[in-house]
Design a protein around this motif. Structure first.
Motif, PDB file in Angstrom:
ATOM      1  N   LEU A 174       0.842  -1.188   0.000  1.00 12.67           N
ATOM      2  CA  LEU A 174       0.000   0.000   0.000  1.00 12.67           C
ATOM      3  C   LEU A 174       0.880   1.242   0.000  1.00 12.67           C
ATOM      4  CD1 LEU A 174      -2.600  -1.154   2.668  1.00 12.67           C
ATOM      5  CD2 LEU A 174      -2.598  -1.570   0.208  1.00 12.67           C
ATOM      6  N   GLU A 175       0.765   2.055  -1.039  1.00 12.71           N
ATOM      7  CA  GLU A 175       1.575   3.258  -1.192  1.00 12.71           C
ATOM      8  C   GLU A 175       0.857   4.442  -0.533  1.00 12.71           C
ATOM      9  OE1 GLU A 175       4.482   3.120  -2.687  1.00 12.71           O
ATOM     10  OE2 GLU A 175       4.375   1.184  -3.686  1.00 12.71           O
ATOM     11  N   PRO A 176       1.601   5.418  -0.027  1.00 19.99           N
ATOM     12  CA  PRO A 176       0.985   6.595   0.595  1.00 19.99           C
ATOM     13  C   PRO A 176       0.067   7.365  -0.354  1.00 19.99           C
ATOM     14  CG  PRO A 176       3.340   6.547   1.058  1.00 19.99           C
ATOM     15  CD  PRO A 176       3.063   5.455   0.069  1.00 19.99           C
ATOM     16  N   ASN A 177       0.333   7.292  -1.663  1.00 17.04           N
ATOM     17  CA  ASN A 177      -0.465   8.046  -2.632  1.00 17.04           C
ATOM     18  C   ASN A 177      -1.750   7.323  -3.044  1.00 17.04           C
ATOM     19  OD1 ASN A 177       0.453   6.016  -4.274  1.00 17.04           O
ATOM     20  ND2 ASN A 177       1.600   7.321  -5.654  1.00 17.04           N
ATOM     21  N   GLY A 178      -2.038   6.181  -2.419  1.00 22.07           N
ATOM     22  CA  GLY A 178      -3.260   5.449  -2.737  1.00 22.07           C
ATOM     23  C   GLY A 178      -3.068   4.313  -3.730  1.00 22.07           C
ATOM     24  N   ASN A 179      -1.911   4.239  -4.366  1.00 25.15           N
ATOM     25  CA  ASN A 179      -1.625   3.136  -5.284  1.00 25.15           C
ATOM     26  C   ASN A 179      -1.367   1.857  -4.506  1.00 25.15           C
ATOM     27  OD1 ASN A 179      -1.857   4.839  -7.472  1.00 25.15           O
ATOM     28  ND2 ASN A 179       0.342   5.154  -7.685  1.00 25.15           N
ATOM     29  N   VAL A 180      -1.649   0.735  -5.142  1.00 30.98           N
ATOM     30  CA  VAL A 180      -1.391  -0.574  -4.562  1.00 30.98           C
ATOM     31  C   VAL A 180      -0.550  -1.363  -5.553  1.00 30.98           C
ATOM     32  CG1 VAL A 180      -2.424  -2.723  -3.725  1.00 30.98           C
ATOM     33  CG2 VAL A 180      -3.590  -0.547  -3.316  1.00 30.98           C
ATOM     34  N   THR A 181       0.539  -1.932  -5.082  1.00 32.29           N
ATOM     35  CA  THR A 181       1.372  -2.801  -5.908  1.00 32.29           C
ATOM     36  C   THR A 181       1.074  -4.238  -5.525  1.00 32.29           C
ATOM     37  OG1 THR A 181       3.123  -1.137  -5.962  1.00 32.29           O
ATOM     38  CG2 THR A 181       3.754  -3.378  -6.524  1.00 32.29           C
TER      39      THR A 181
ATOM     40  N   ASP B 112      11.821  -1.805   5.997  1.00 33.49           N
ATOM     41  CA  ASP B 112      11.731  -2.213   4.591  1.00 33.49           C
ATOM     42  C   ASP B 112      11.549  -1.016   3.667  1.00 33.49           C
ATOM     43  OD1 ASP B 112      11.538  -4.276   2.529  1.00 33.49           O
ATOM     44  OD2 ASP B 112       9.449  -3.632   2.368  1.00 33.49           O
ATOM     45  N   ASN B 113      10.590  -0.140   3.968  1.00 31.60           N
ATOM     46  CA  ASN B 113      10.344   1.022   3.105  1.00 31.60           C
ATOM     47  C   ASN B 113      11.547   1.954   3.065  1.00 31.60           C
ATOM     48  OD1 ASN B 113       7.794   0.263   2.296  1.00 31.60           O
ATOM     49  ND2 ASN B 113       6.775   1.348   3.945  1.00 31.60           N
ATOM     50  N   THR B 114      12.189   2.174   4.207  1.00 29.43           N
ATOM     51  CA  THR B 114      13.368   3.040   4.253  1.00 29.43           C
ATOM     52  C   THR B 114      14.478   2.465   3.385  1.00 29.43           C
ATOM     53  OG1 THR B 114      12.820   3.721   6.499  1.00 29.43           O
ATOM     54  CG2 THR B 114      15.083   4.087   5.774  1.00 29.43           C
ATOM     55  N   LEU B 115      14.728   1.161   3.510  1.00 33.53           N
ATOM     56  CA  LEU B 115      15.777   0.531   2.713  1.00 33.53           C
ATOM     57  C   LEU B 115      15.440   0.573   1.225  1.00 33.53           C
ATOM     58  CD1 LEU B 115      16.452  -2.510   5.055  1.00 33.53           C
ATOM     59  CD2 LEU B 115      17.966  -0.564   4.682  1.00 33.53           C
ATOM     60  N   ARG B 116      14.171   0.360   0.867  1.00 30.21           N
ATOM     61  CA  ARG B 116      13.777   0.420  -0.548  1.00 30.21           C
ATOM     62  C   ARG B 116      13.951   1.834  -1.105  1.00 30.21           C
ATOM     63  NH1 ARG B 116      11.338  -4.242  -2.223  1.00 30.21           N
ATOM     64  NH2 ARG B 116      10.604  -5.597  -0.555  1.00 30.21           N
ATOM     65  N   ASN B 117      13.652   2.847  -0.299  1.00 33.27           N
ATOM     66  CA  ASN B 117      13.826   4.232  -0.744  1.00 33.27           C
ATOM     67  C   ASN B 117      15.296   4.551  -0.961  1.00 33.27           C
ATOM     68  OD1 ASN B 117      11.095   4.800  -0.782  1.00 33.27           O
ATOM     69  ND2 ASN B 117      11.078   5.518   1.333  1.00 33.27           N
ATOM     70  N   LEU B 118      16.183   3.984  -0.155  1.00 42.25           N
ATOM     71  CA  LEU B 118      17.611   4.201  -0.349  1.00 42.25           C
ATOM     72  C   LEU B 118      18.102   3.609  -1.669  1.00 42.25           C
ATOM     73  CD1 LEU B 118      18.985   3.524   3.240  1.00 42.25           C
ATOM     74  CD2 LEU B 118      18.921   5.717   2.044  1.00 42.25           C
ATOM     75  N   VAL B 119      17.515   2.515  -2.082  1.00 44.82           N
ATOM     76  CA  VAL B 119      17.886   1.883  -3.355  1.00 44.82           C
ATOM     77  C   VAL B 119      17.557   2.819  -4.513  1.00 44.82           C
ATOM     78  CG1 VAL B 119      17.303  -0.011  -4.929  1.00 44.82           C
ATOM     79  CG2 VAL B 119      17.674  -0.476  -2.522  1.00 44.82           C
ATOM     80  N   ASP B 120      16.441   3.532  -4.408  1.00 46.87           N
ATOM     81  CA  ASP B 120      15.989   4.423  -5.491  1.00 46.87           C
ATOM     82  C   ASP B 120      16.804   5.697  -5.612  1.00 46.87           C
ATOM     83  OD1 ASP B 120      14.026   2.581  -6.082  1.00 46.87           O
ATOM     84  OD2 ASP B 120      12.516   3.568  -4.846  1.00 46.87           O
ATOM     85  N   ARG B 121      17.695   5.970  -4.679  1.00 49.87           N
ATOM     86  CA  ARG B 121      18.477   7.212  -4.716  1.00 49.87           C
ATOM     87  C   ARG B 121      19.680   7.074  -5.606  1.00 49.87           C
ATOM     88  NH1 ARG B 121      18.174  10.712   0.560  1.00 49.87           N
ATOM     89  NH2 ARG B 121      15.998  10.475   0.913  1.00 49.87           N
TER      90      ARG B 121
END
Length: 90
Positions: free
Chosen positions: A43-50, A81-90
């Motif tokens: 569940l994404e903060p913007n309302g999207n679901v993966t 998990d979310n923090t680590l995934r966000n670091l990958v995207d940087r």
């Protein structure tokens, strides 16, 4: 090669006392799942679901690693998990 984004719609239906939705075969094929497989919803903060196939970690291959270390790593991933995934995207 340009990728094509497809869009599909489904209605929410009543299944017993719950609400549900069926997934088109093309979606099941795309995420490589079949009957009996498990899927994971993010569940994404913007309302999207993966939606993706859930692949549990096979801890049996880690027999030689200390259990306390494995428990600590699991806690790390469960909590960050979310923090680590966000670091990958940087």
């Amino acid at each position: 090669m340009k990728s094509v984004v497809k869009s599909m719609e489904r209605k929410i239906t009543r299944i017993g006392n719950s609400l549900g939705v069926t997934l088109p075969q093309e979606v099941l094929d795309h995420i490589k799942v079949k009957q009996g497989d498990e899927i994971k919803f993010k569940l994404e903060p913007n309302g999207n679901v993966t939606i993706k196939k859930y692949v549990p970690i096979n801890y049996d291959v880690l027999d030689e690693i200390d259990q306390d270390f494995l428990d600590g790593m699991k806690d790390l991933f469960d909590n960050y998990d979310n923090t680590l995934r966000n670091l990958v995207d940087r």
